[in-house]
Design a protein around this motif. Structure first.
Motif, PDB file in Angstrom:
ATOM      1  N   LEU A 114      -3.097   3.065  -1.428  1.00 60.54           N
ATOM      2  CA  LEU A 114      -1.701   3.500  -1.510  1.00 60.54           C
ATOM      3  C   LEU A 114      -1.055   3.317  -0.142  1.00 60.54           C
ATOM      4  O   LEU A 114      -0.379   4.180   0.375  1.00 60.54           O
ATOM      5  CB  LEU A 114      -1.632   4.952  -1.994  1.00 60.54           C
ATOM      6  N   TRP A 115      -1.297   2.130   0.441  1.00 61.07           N
ATOM      7  CA  TRP A 115      -0.764   1.846   1.771  1.00 61.07           C
ATOM      8  C   TRP A 115       0.528   1.033   1.720  1.00 61.07           C
ATOM      9  O   TRP A 115       1.108   0.730   2.750  1.00 61.07           O
ATOM     10  CB  TRP A 115      -1.816   1.128   2.624  1.00 61.07           C
ATOM     11  N   ALA A 118       4.229  -1.369  -3.019  1.00 63.33           N
ATOM     12  CA  ALA A 118       3.898  -2.240  -4.148  1.00 63.33           C
ATOM     13  C   ALA A 118       2.849  -1.607  -5.064  1.00 63.33           C
ATOM     14  O   ALA A 118       2.712  -2.018  -6.229  1.00 63.33           O
ATOM     15  CB  ALA A 118       3.406  -3.586  -3.635  1.00 63.33           C
ATOM     16  N   GLN A 119       2.119  -0.615  -4.549  1.00 63.94           N
ATOM     17  CA  GLN A 119       1.071   0.028  -5.353  1.00 63.94           C
ATOM     18  C   GLN A 119       1.588   1.233  -6.138  1.00 63.94           C
ATOM     19  O   GLN A 119       0.850   1.813  -6.935  1.00 63.94           O
ATOM     20  CB  GLN A 119      -0.078   0.450  -4.427  1.00 63.94           C
ATOM     21  N   ILE A 120       2.858   1.587  -5.935  1.00 59.90           N
ATOM     22  CA  ILE A 120       3.424   2.767  -6.612  1.00 59.90           C
ATOM     23  C   ILE A 120       3.552   2.582  -8.119  1.00 59.90           C
ATOM     24  O   ILE A 120       3.161   3.477  -8.891  1.00 59.90           O
ATOM     25  CB  ILE A 120       4.781   3.165  -5.989  1.00 59.90           C
ATOM     26  N   PRO A 121       4.110   1.464  -8.619  1.00 60.18           N
ATOM     27  CA  PRO A 121       4.326   1.356 -10.076  1.00 60.18           C
ATOM     28  C   PRO A 121       3.057   1.524 -10.901  1.00 60.18           C
ATOM     29  O   PRO A 121       3.071   2.195 -11.940  1.00 60.18           O
ATOM     30  CB  PRO A 121       4.923  -0.053 -10.225  1.00 60.18           C
ATOM     31  N   SER A 226       2.529   8.817   4.736  1.00 60.51           N
ATOM     32  CA  SER A 226       3.243   7.806   3.955  1.00 60.51           C
ATOM     33  C   SER A 226       2.617   7.644   2.576  1.00 60.51           C
ATOM     34  O   SER A 226       3.320   7.503   1.570  1.00 60.51           O
ATOM     35  CB  SER A 226       3.229   6.464   4.698  1.00 60.51           C
ATOM     36  N   ALA A 227       1.289   7.671   2.514  1.00 60.17           N
ATOM     37  CA  ALA A 227       0.609   7.580   1.225  1.00 60.17           C
ATOM     38  C   ALA A 227       0.943   8.783   0.352  1.00 60.17           C
ATOM     39  O   ALA A 227       1.148   8.658  -0.868  1.00 60.17           O
ATOM     40  CB  ALA A 227      -0.897   7.462   1.431  1.00 60.17           C
ATOM     41  N   ALA A 228       1.001   9.958   0.959  1.00 63.66           N
ATOM     42  CA  ALA A 228       1.349  11.170   0.215  1.00 63.66           C
ATOM     43  C   ALA A 228       2.764  11.066  -0.334  1.00 63.66           C
ATOM     44  O   ALA A 228       3.035  11.450  -1.489  1.00 63.66           O
ATOM     45  CB  ALA A 228       1.219  12.398   1.110  1.00 63.66           C
ATOM     46  N   ALA A 229       3.688  10.550   0.468  1.00 62.65           N
ATOM     47  CA  ALA A 229       5.067  10.384   0.015  1.00 62.65           C
ATOM     48  C   ALA A 229       5.124   9.403  -1.161  1.00 62.65           C
ATOM     49  O   ALA A 229       5.906   9.591  -2.103  1.00 62.65           O
ATOM     50  CB  ALA A 229       5.945   9.898   1.166  1.00 62.65           C
ATOM     51  N   ARG A 230       4.316   8.357  -1.109  1.00 66.31           N
ATOM     52  CA  ARG A 230       4.270   7.409  -2.233  1.00 66.31           C
ATOM     53  C   ARG A 230       3.716   8.077  -3.488  1.00 66.31           C
ATOM     54  O   ARG A 230       4.154   7.799  -4.604  1.00 66.31           O
ATOM     55  CB  ARG A 230       3.419   6.191  -1.853  1.00 66.31           C
TER      56      ARG A 230
END
Length: 469
Positions: A114-115, A118-121, A226-230
């Motif tokens: 989750l860096w 693009a990995q969010i969807p 940032s990963a947590a926010a994603r």
């Protein structure tokens, strides 16, 4: 109500999936009026989330994402099929496996990450389905540190050393999608490989790490945030920080793997600094209403080893000291595991069948004495149940002949952990179960059935419900 109104779809999804009449794994009110409901099957509210029961699916590595290309690290339909099924069958919360906050933080090239946005969807798609079945969705954010860039375990299992021994781990080189020159840890050099083996030792399964600079540590903390926010953008309900099992946070906590001389090494305060900075950074970017969990190895089982005697180790007293800091930092639940930071760890599982549960109970009791509010999760429940079975039976073969006896032991173990009896506090507030869900996705429903508890089943499975006992 018209028939067409009875089969409503879950709102907010781009596809139809029926909304359950009652969330699976939830006791019916009628059963509650005739039979006391075990605490295990009562709801638990943590901040804005409510668990429908106290049974959580622990994060389980699956090594099933793309290692290269535009979908690198993104979850797939495989994760919907597996994690979604645990949610469908009644688990209160389903954790997505250890997910790298940096590309080099993955355990293997095929682990999720989750860096990048693009990995969010893909994460949202998995989370949405889990939640559509009445469960909560969780994600375990992680960095593997010096245990990174290894191949999936089934690849290691197929390879043998020149001496004929099966390999436990195999290094992932560039041609396997690995990053051999960018494996990191608190310390650097060949002497700091996880298994202590030189790079030219063909039996070695890990790369030599390079030591993180203080500047890189600061960047790492921000990457956790940032990963947590994603994860929030993806609709995740619960975030867990992975601080256990010899991965990067644990490597910093332990004096065995962290012998730095700067502000991130040496004293307890310095060795816990990275974790505390990660917790604080995550809490700043996630809603106040969102729960934050932390998994730790409560002990490394190194107290009686040469390395433990020489350097000290992360032990139960260290975990107690850390646990008392967590409520003030905004951590809601401590997930208590153990081990994983050094191959010489010493524990005989059969002589201490409920070792992790007893440690969890001790931490919980100590916090209660000081009026500190921190929920405790216990893992290793099924290990305890299996070992109890093996101790009272001659071997484990009988279990293959009598499935009901097996689930009876598991059900009783699960109830015992979370139930307060005779004025005594429960051992833990929730249980986290891993491998047993892989064997039996319907484990929650089977436990309820064994306890004589009438719980809801998925609409689509009502015709195959277990008969009432």
């Amino acid at each position: 109500m018209a028939p067409q109104d009875l089969n409503r779809g879950v709102p907010g999804l781009e596809y139809f999936t029926p909304q359950h009449l009652v969330d699976p794994g939830t006791p019916f009110p009628s059963s509650q009026s005739t039979t006391p409901t075990p605490t295990l099957f009562t709801p638990l509210t943590i901040r804005s989330t409510t668990l429908r029961n106290r049974i959580l699916v622990a994060p389980m590595c699956q090594y099933s994402t793309a290692s290269h290309g535009p979908s690198t690290g993104a979850l797939t339909d495989y994760h919907i099929a597996t994690l979604g099924h645990y949610a469908l069958k009644g688990a209160g919360l389903v954790f997505i496996e250890a997910t790298g906050v940096q590309a080099n933080g993955r355990i293997s090239p095929n682990c999720p990450g989750l860096w990048t946005d693009a990995q969010i969807p893909a994460l949202r798609r998995v989370s949405d389905f889990i939640k559509s079945q009445g469960s909560l969705s969780g994600i375990q954010l992680a960095h593997a540190g010096r245990k990174a860039s290894t191949c999936a375990p089934w690849i290691a299992g197929e390879q043998k050393t020149q001496g004929g021994k099966r390999k436990v781990s195999v290094k992932a080189d560039l041609d396997a999608g690995g990053w051999p020159t960018d494996v990191v840890g608190p310390m650097g050099g060949e002497e700091w490989t996880w298994d202590g083996k030189k790079l030219d030792d063909e039996s070695g399964g890990y790369w030599a790490p390079r030591a993180l600079s203080e500047k890189e540590i600061g960047e790492l903390v921000q990457d956790w945030a940032s990963a947590a926010a994603r994860a929030v953008k993806a609709g995740i309900d619960v975030i867990e920080i992975h601080g256990a099992h010899g991965y990067l946070v644990h490597q910093f906590l332990s004096p065995v793997s962290n012998q730095r001389t700067d502000s991130y090494g040496g004293s307890f305060e310095n060795r816990t600094r990275l974790l505390i900075e990660i917790i604080e950074a995550i809490r700043k970017v996630i809603p106040d209403s969102m729960p934050l969990y932390l998994r730790i190895s409560s002990t490394e089982w190194l107290e009686e080893t040469d390395v433990g005697k020489k350097h000290g180790s992360w032990d139960i007293e260290s975990s107690l000291r850390l646990a008392k800091l967590l409520p003030g930092l905004g951590v809601d639940l401590l997930d208590v595991s153990s081990g994983g930071n050094y191959p010489a760890q010493q524990i005989n599982m059969f002589d201490s069948k409920d070792y992790q549960i007893r440690i969890a109970a001790r931490i919980r009791a100590e916090l209660k004495k000081e009026n500190l509010s921190l929920l405790i999760g216990a893992v290793g429940l099924i290990t305890e149940a299996e070992q109890a079975r093996d101790i009272v039976e001659e071997g484990g073969a009988a279990i293959l002949k009598n499935g009901d006896a097996e689930i009876a032991k598991e059900a009783q173990a699960a109830v015992t952990v979370t139930e307060a009896k005779a004025g005594k506090e429960p051992l833990a507030d929730v249980i986290l179960v891993a491998r047993q869900f892989m064997r039996e996705p319907e484990w929650v429903l089977r436990v309820a059935w064994q306890l004589g508890l009438d719980v809801a089943w998925p609409n689509q499975f009502l015709r195959v419900r277990f008969p009432k006992l």
